[in-house]
Design an enzyme around this catalytic site. Structure first.
Site, PDB file in Angstrom:
ATOM      1  N   PHE A  22       0.879  -1.184   0.067  1.00 58.01           N
ATOM      2  CA  PHE A  22      -0.019   0.041  -0.058  1.00 58.01           C
ATOM      3  C   PHE A  22       0.915   1.325  -0.002  1.00 58.01           C
ATOM      4  CE2 PHE A  22      -4.431   0.953   1.029  1.00 58.01           C
ATOM      5  CZ  PHE A  22      -4.199   2.227   1.061  1.00 58.01           C
ATOM      6  N   GLU A  58      -1.030  -5.623   7.919  1.00 63.36           N
ATOM      7  CA  GLU A  58      -0.457  -7.159   7.918  1.00 63.36           C
ATOM      8  C   GLU A  58       0.967  -7.052   8.211  1.00 63.36           C
ATOM      9  OE1 GLU A  58      -2.455  -5.620   5.295  1.00 63.36           O
ATOM     10  OE2 GLU A  58      -4.167  -6.841   6.283  1.00 63.36           O
ATOM     11  N   VAL A  81       1.692   4.922   6.149  1.00 64.48           N
ATOM     12  CA  VAL A  81       0.136   5.184   6.354  1.00 64.48           C
ATOM     13  C   VAL A  81      -0.192   6.571   6.236  1.00 64.48           C
ATOM     14  CG1 VAL A  81      -1.710   4.867   8.028  1.00 64.48           C
ATOM     15  CG2 VAL A  81       0.145   3.308   8.022  1.00 64.48           C
ATOM     16  N   THR A  86     -10.552   8.113   4.401  1.00 66.21           N
ATOM     17  CA  THR A  86     -10.904   7.063   5.333  1.00 66.21           C
ATOM     18  C   THR A  86     -10.628   7.293   6.643  1.00 66.21           C
ATOM     19  OG1 THR A  86      -9.438   5.617   4.738  1.00 66.21           O
ATOM     20  CG2 THR A  86     -11.612   5.532   3.763  1.00 66.21           C
ATOM     21  N   HIS A  88     -10.052   5.330   9.072  1.00 68.03           N
ATOM     22  CA  HIS A  88      -9.660   4.356   9.558  1.00 68.03           C
ATOM     23  C   HIS A  88      -8.047   4.174   9.399  1.00 68.03           C
ATOM     24  CE1 HIS A  88      -8.895   2.104   5.532  1.00 68.03           C
ATOM     25  NE2 HIS A  88      -8.640   1.041   6.041  1.00 68.03           N
ATOM     26  N   PHE A 113      11.080  -0.118  13.748  1.00 67.44           N
ATOM     27  CA  PHE A 113       9.860   0.313  13.079  1.00 67.44           C
ATOM     28  C   PHE A 113      10.076   1.555  12.205  1.00 67.44           C
ATOM     29  CE2 PHE A 113       5.208   0.861  13.396  1.00 67.44           C
ATOM     30  CZ  PHE A 113       4.948   2.240  13.317  1.00 67.44           C
ATOM     31  N   ARG A 127       9.910  12.118   3.747  1.00 64.94           N
ATOM     32  CA  ARG A 127      10.714  11.049   4.604  1.00 64.94           C
ATOM     33  C   ARG A 127      11.116   9.868   4.069  1.00 64.94           C
ATOM     34  NH1 ARG A 127       7.446  14.539   6.771  1.00 64.94           N
ATOM     35  NH2 ARG A 127       7.338  15.166   9.016  1.00 64.94           N
TER      36      ARG A 127
HETATM   37  O1  LIG Z   1      -0.193   0.629   4.574  1.00 64.02           O
HETATM   38  C1  LIG Z   1      -1.502   1.287   4.364  1.00 64.02           C
HETATM   39  N1  LIG Z   1      -2.492   0.524   4.672  1.00 64.02           N
HETATM   40  C2  LIG Z   1      -3.772   1.169   4.485  1.00 64.02           C
HETATM   41  N2  LIG Z   1      -4.866   0.535   4.422  1.00 64.02           N
HETATM   42  C3  LIG Z   1      -4.921  -1.013   4.556  1.00 64.02           C
HETATM   43  C4  LIG Z   1      -4.773  -1.825   5.554  1.00 64.02           C
HETATM   44  O2  LIG Z   1      -3.293  -1.873   5.849  1.00 64.02           O
HETATM   45  C5  LIG Z   1      -4.901  -3.471   5.256  1.00 64.02           C
HETATM   46  O3  LIG Z   1      -4.160  -3.821   4.186  1.00 64.02           O
HETATM   47  C6  LIG Z   1      -6.343  -3.782   4.804  1.00 64.02           C
HETATM   48  O4  LIG Z   1      -7.176  -2.990   5.871  1.00 64.02           O
HETATM   49  C7  LIG Z   1      -6.681  -5.121   4.693  1.00 64.02           C
HETATM   50  O5  LIG Z   1      -6.612  -5.914   5.870  1.00 64.02           O
HETATM   51  C8  LIG Z   1      -3.906   2.493   4.535  1.00 64.02           C
HETATM   52  N3  LIG Z   1      -5.168   3.185   4.337  1.00 64.02           N
HETATM   53  O6  LIG Z   1      -6.170   2.605   4.233  1.00 64.02           O
HETATM   54  O7  LIG Z   1      -5.093   4.546   4.474  1.00 64.02           O
HETATM   55  C9  LIG Z   1      -2.556   3.297   4.492  1.00 64.02           C
HETATM   56  O8  LIG Z   1      -2.467   4.391   4.398  1.00 64.02           O
HETATM   57  N4  LIG Z   1      -1.307   2.499   4.521  1.00 64.02           N
END
Ligand SMILES: O=c1[nH]c(NC[C@H](O)[C@H](O)[C@H](O)CO)c([N+](=O)[O-])c(=O)[nH]1
Length: 153
Positions: A22, A58, A81, A86, A88, A113, A127
């Site tokens: 991601f 994950e 992230v 969203t 979340h 980390f 960064r």
């Molecule tokens: O690594 C990320 N995962 C994100 N979501 C996916 C999450 O990590 C899981 O892969 C997903 O929820 C399936 O389990 C992000 N956002 O939704 O914003 C993000 O910004 N970065």
């Protein structure tokens, strides 16, 4: 006074890297930074394994599995992230942070980390820079130092 400090010498270290896909434009740069730092401090590419996971949520599971395998002196967790539409993303970053912290204590293996949590993509790019300011490089350095510190202790 006895001083204990881990050297920044990566020669002979076996390292596992968990990187999330991601925001891979960012996480790919974090990975480049980590690999560059490891090899420049003497690690052999043959002693580095890279595991890719879908997202930062994950990361903890794979980091824990690598750490508890006993195959690695240190593990590096890399992700990005970024505050999207969203809400979340906060849960994702909180869980990634807590999960990695738990994994390193549970396994007694250093897991550094390198998961960026930023408000904007711009901040994340700044960064994950090529030269200075690469969170992946910083995470690699702390992994090397901790592996050597624990080995010395
Ligand atoms: O690594 C990320 N995962 C994100 N979501 C996916 C999450 O990590 C899981 O892969 C997903 O929820 C399936 O389990 C992000 N956002 O939704 O914003 C993000 O910004 N970065």
């Amino acid at each position: 006074v006895t001083e204990l400090e881990g050297e920044l010498d990566a020669s002979g270290l076996t390292v596992g890297i968990v990187v999330s896909r991601f925001n891979d434009l960012i996480t790919g740069k974090l990975l480049d930074g980590a690999l560059d730092t490891l090899t420049r401090h003497g690690a052999s590419e043959d002693d580095i394994d890279v595991a890719r996971v879908p997202g930062s949520f994950e990361i903890p599971l794979m980091a824990k599995r690598m750490a508890e395998s006993g195959d690695y002196d240190a593990v590096i967790a890399l992700g990005a992230v970024i505050r999207g539409e969203t809400p979340h993303f906060e849960y994702v970053s909180n869980e990634a942070t807590k999960g990695v912290a738990k994994a390193t204590l549970d396994t007694d293996v250093p897991i550094s980390f390198g998961v960026l949590t930023t408000d904007t993509t711009e901040q994340a790019i700044n960064r994950a820079g090529v030269k200075q300011g690469n969170k992946g490089s910083e995470a690699a350095e702390s992994a090397i130092e901790m592996a050597n510190l624990l080995d010395e202790f």
